[in-house]
Scaffold this motif. Structure first.
Motif, short mmCIF file in Angstrom:
data_model
loop_
_atom_site.label_atom_id
_atom_site.label_comp_id
_atom_site.label_asym_id
_atom_site.label_seq_id
_atom_site.Cartn_x
_atom_site.Cartn_y
_atom_site.Cartn_z
N GLU A 147 0.83 -1.21 0.00
CA GLU A 147 0.00 0.00 0.00
C GLU A 147 0.86 1.25 0.00
OE1 GLU A 147 -2.48 -0.53 3.42
OE2 GLU A 147 -3.81 -1.97 2.42
N TYR A 148 1.94 1.23 0.78
CA TYR A 148 2.84 2.38 0.81
C TYR A 148 3.46 2.61 -0.56
CZ TYR A 148 6.82 5.33 2.03
OH TYR A 148 7.73 6.36 2.07
N CYS A 149 3.94 1.55 -1.18
CA CYS A 149 4.58 1.69 -2.49
C CYS A 149 3.58 2.17 -3.54
CB CYS A 149 5.20 0.36 -2.91
SG CYS A 149 6.71 -0.05 -2.02
N ASP A 150 2.37 1.64 -3.51
CA ASP A 150 1.35 2.08 -4.47
C ASP A 150 1.07 3.56 -4.32
OD1 ASP A 150 1.07 -0.42 -5.62
OD2 ASP A 150 -0.67 -1.00 -4.41
N GLU A 151 0.98 4.01 -3.07
CA GLU A 151 0.67 5.41 -2.82
C GLU A 151 1.82 6.34 -3.22
OE1 GLU A 151 -0.76 8.28 0.89
OE2 GLU A 151 -1.12 6.12 0.95
N MET A 152 3.06 5.86 -3.04
CA MET A 152 4.24 6.69 -3.29
C MET A 152 4.82 6.49 -4.70
SD MET A 152 4.38 8.35 -0.51
CE MET A 152 5.92 9.22 -0.78
N GLY A 153 4.23 5.59 -5.48
CA GLY A 153 4.71 5.37 -6.83
C GLY A 153 6.00 4.57 -6.89
N LEU A 154 6.20 3.65 -5.93
CA LEU A 154 7.40 2.82 -5.89
C LEU A 154 7.06 1.39 -6.29
CD1 LEU A 154 8.75 3.91 -2.37
CD2 LEU A 154 9.00 5.09 -4.55
N LYS A 155 8.09 0.59 -6.57
CA LYS A 155 7.91 -0.83 -6.83
C LYS A 155 8.48 -1.61 -5.65
CE LYS A 155 6.13 -0.63 -11.00
NZ LYS A 155 4.72 -1.07 -11.25
N LEU A 156 7.70 -2.59 -5.18
CA LEU A 156 8.13 -3.44 -4.07
C LEU A 156 8.62 -4.77 -4.64
CD1 LEU A 156 8.35 -4.01 -1.02
CD2 LEU A 156 5.99 -4.85 -1.10
#
Length: 261
Positions: free
Chosen positions: A198-207
């Motif tokens: 969820e954090y990555c989706d919100e910040m535009g990152l890839k996990l």
């Protein structure tokens, strides 16, 4: 001179390092999007591993000399990487405190080997235990300003690890391997992974879920909608740029309803 110091000097003097590459896979389609470059010791008479070698290099003030050797070997081998894939290069923040550090080394090697900045992701490794986030961001900016992307490794390992995430600006997050191990049996691990997604989706990152070793772990990771995966089940480190393992690809095709062509 101690036996271990002699081993370090032998590796450096004879350049006894070679790279292997482990695939990083898009879990939505099974495509290999990148390879992490890992270093191995070529001399079979040396009975220490690469992690111990870097610890020795730090103790004797030659981290940059060792890292430069590893990076040079990795970049040269990356001339043969599949088109469109990236190379994750481990970087130890201690090199910036090494008086022998050479700024611009990677740029010159990329030009020599026909690669570009867009091909490279610098992965800040677990060896870089930096709690001064201003310093850590400065290290990252050193590469970002040159057009490189950044991955933070070992995310979720503890309070310090999560603080590194929220106080810096990476492009990728790679979880702590312990978070993936038997994740299908642990509600707490699943909850933590879900929060990272969820954090990555919100910040535009890839996990990147690192350390996937079984189909059960892969299934759980996919159900949590993690973007990318890495681990022995998906593909072993190898001198060649191998694709995703057949069993992992078949599983991803089945769950996503893909048709093999």
């Amino acid at each position: 001179m101690s036996k271990k110091k002699q081993a370090l000097l032998t590796v450096l003097d004879t350049k006894a390092i070679y790279p292997v590459f482990q695939p990083i896979v898009d879990l939505q389609n099974g495509n290999v999007v990148a390879y992490e470059s890992l270093s191995r010791i070529e001399n079979k008479n040396i009975d220490i591993n690469i992690e111990e070698l870097f610890c020795l290099a730090e103790a004797y003030g030659c981290v940059w000399k060792l890292e430069k050797l590893c990076r040079d070997k990795a970049l040269k081998a990356s001339m043969n990487k599949p088109s469109g894939t990236k190379i994750f290069l481990n970087v130890d923040g201690q090199i910036f405190q090494d008086s022998n550090f050479i700024s611009g080394f990677t740029n010159r090697k990329l030009e020599k080997f026909g690669l570009s900045n867009e091909d490279i992701v610098f992965e800040i490794t677990e060896r870089t235990d930096i709690e001064n986030y201003v310093l850590l961001q400065a290290i990252m900016n050193h590469y970002i300003d040159q057009g490189y992307q950044i991955a933070l490794d070992d995310v979720g390992a503890g309070y310090s690890g999560l603080n590194r995430v929220v106080n810096t600006t990476p492009n990728y997050l790679k979880d702590d391997i312990e978070l993936v191990r038997n994740i299908h049996l642990s509600k707490s691990k699943q909850s933590m992974m879900k929060l990272l997604v969820e954090y990555c989706d919100e910040m535009g990152l890839k996990l990147v879920a690192e350390g996937i070793e079984t189909q059960e772990e892969l299934e759980c990771i996919c159900n949590l909608h993690v973007h990318y995966g890495q681990g022995y089940y998906l593909g072993l480190p190898d001198c060649k740029f191998n694709g995703i393992s057949s069993q992992a690809l078949q599983y991803l095709m089945n769950i996503h309803g893909m048709i093999k062509t």
